[in-house]
Enzyme design. Sequence first.
Site, PDB file in Angstrom:
ATOM      1  N   GLN A   1       8.522  -1.544  -0.685  1.00 13.29           N
ATOM      2  CA  GLN A   1       8.863  -1.213   0.913  1.00 13.29           C
ATOM      3  C   GLN A   1       8.284  -2.642   1.677  1.00 13.29           C
ATOM      4  O   GLN A   1       8.893  -2.855   2.781  1.00 13.29           O
ATOM      5  CB  GLN A   1       7.796  -0.180   1.168  1.00 13.29           C
ATOM      6  CG  GLN A   1       7.436   0.094   2.590  1.00 13.29           C
ATOM      7  CD  GLN A   1       6.764   1.296   2.994  1.00 13.29           C
ATOM      8  OE1 GLN A   1       7.373   2.330   2.809  1.00 13.29           O
ATOM      9  NE2 GLN A   1       5.644   1.017   3.321  1.00 13.29           N
TER      10      GLN A   1
ATOM     11  N   GLY B   1      -6.961   3.042   1.067  1.00 11.45           N
ATOM     12  CA  GLY B   1      -6.084   2.094   1.168  1.00 11.45           C
ATOM     13  C   GLY B   1      -5.728   1.873   2.880  1.00 11.45           C
ATOM     14  O   GLY B   1      -5.640   0.997   3.376  1.00 11.45           O
ATOM     15  N   HIS B   2      -5.588   3.218   3.336  1.00 15.55           N
ATOM     16  CA  HIS B   2      -5.300   3.235   5.030  1.00 15.55           C
ATOM     17  C   HIS B   2      -6.600   2.513   5.718  1.00 15.55           C
ATOM     18  O   HIS B   2      -6.308   1.817   6.622  1.00 15.55           O
ATOM     19  CB  HIS B   2      -5.107   4.587   5.351  1.00 15.55           C
ATOM     20  CG  HIS B   2      -3.919   5.460   4.704  1.00 15.55           C
ATOM     21  ND1 HIS B   2      -4.076   6.377   3.975  1.00 15.55           N
ATOM     22  CD2 HIS B   2      -2.615   5.182   4.755  1.00 15.55           C
ATOM     23  CE1 HIS B   2      -2.960   6.908   3.753  1.00 15.55           C
ATOM     24  NE2 HIS B   2      -2.025   6.212   4.322  1.00 15.55           N
TER      25      HIS B   2
ATOM     26  N   VAL C   1      -5.827  -0.865  -2.732  1.00 12.00           N
ATOM     27  CA  VAL C   1      -7.055  -0.294  -3.080  1.00 12.00           C
ATOM     28  C   VAL C   1      -6.969   0.718  -3.900  1.00 12.00           C
ATOM     29  O   VAL C   1      -6.292   1.572  -4.387  1.00 12.00           O
ATOM     30  CB  VAL C   1      -7.854   0.226  -1.711  1.00 12.00           C
ATOM     31  CG1 VAL C   1      -9.072   0.677  -1.973  1.00 12.00           C
ATOM     32  CG2 VAL C   1      -7.548  -0.796  -0.663  1.00 12.00           C
TER      33      VAL C   1
HETATM   34  O1  PAF Z   1       4.100   3.716   3.397  1.00 17.29           O
HETATM   35  C1  PAF Z   1       4.087   4.709   4.228  1.00 17.29           C
HETATM   36  O2  PAF Z   1       3.254   5.499   4.632  1.00 17.29           O
HETATM   37  C2  PAF Z   1       5.491   4.957   4.999  1.00 17.29           C
HETATM   38  O3  PAF Z   1       6.638   4.632   4.165  1.00 17.29           O
HETATM   39  C3  PAF Z   1       5.718   4.315   6.368  1.00 17.29           C
HETATM   40  C4  PAF Z   1       5.584   2.739   6.503  1.00 17.29           C
HETATM   41  C5  PAF Z   1       4.479   4.848   7.287  1.00 17.29           C
HETATM   42  C6  PAF Z   1       6.936   4.741   7.122  1.00 17.29           C
HETATM   43  O4  PAF Z   1       7.042   6.137   7.286  1.00 17.29           O
END
Ligand code: PAF
Length: 284
Positions: A156, A36-37, A179
């Site tokens: 979020q 996903g990242h 993902v």
């Molecule tokens: O989604 C995340 O990994 C966290 O909530 C974030 C946006 C990096 C903030 O710490």
Amino acid sequence: MRTIRTVSELREALAPERRAGRSIGLVPTMGFFHGGHLSLMRSARAECDVVVVSLFVNPTQFGPNEDLATYPRDEERDAALAEEIGVDVLFAPSLDEVYPVGFTTTVSVHGLTEVLDGHPARRGQGHFDGVTTVVTKLFNMVQPDRAWFGQKDAQQALVIKRLVRDLDIPVTVEIAPTVRDADGLALSSRNVYLSPEERERALALSRALQAAEQAVAAGERDAGTVLAAARSELDARGVEPEYIELRSADDLSPAARVDGRTLLAVAARVGRARLIDNTVLGGA
Ligand code: PAF
């Protein structure tokens, strides 16, 4: 790829890029990268001249009984993965760099943060205060043109879009699709907590979403009936949800029917892992 740990060094590195008119993309993360990242980083790489990935396990978004101490960390592996994708800067500040002694400011988005994960009996609004405060700081530190977040954290994503709109922060927020592994499990850094048996039970979340999608595809619109279809998949695997709710995908108001874009969001604990997943029904 450069790893940078201080705001002053980051500013020094990015100022000439900005002066040269090069676009800057930011992918905020808490590390322990998964697919996903990496997909967020690939999008940023494809669409911006300079890609900054932040890696900071933000303590203020963890509750006192949450997994801050054991949250998975592996900066060396993360750096190698980011480098492979062509990230330019890994910004990995220390705790003191982000929250210097005497830090007392909180950025709070109201309303959207009081339901689902933000409900007082769950992670609470304090979780989102932690997120919006650190994301505001990251936006100020990097001053990106665009920033990427994942749809898996649907609430979020809405909260950050509202933050940016309300505070006129000059960044375009991009939300990338969730993902999943081949069997449907949404990728999450917390999946490492799952034993093989728990991982099998965790599939209940994505199966529940699929059951709801099928009900809606078959013409069902009543929230109770759609939720019952989803719940039966959780029950079948013995997973008790913290919540499973249908809400407007635009403002998180409760939805009695699947008319228009409706978010089906689920959270459940499976073993040590608190998992969340969601799908948007009834619209693109
Ligand atoms: O989604 C995340 O990994 C966290 O909530 C974030 C946006 C990096 C903030 O710490």
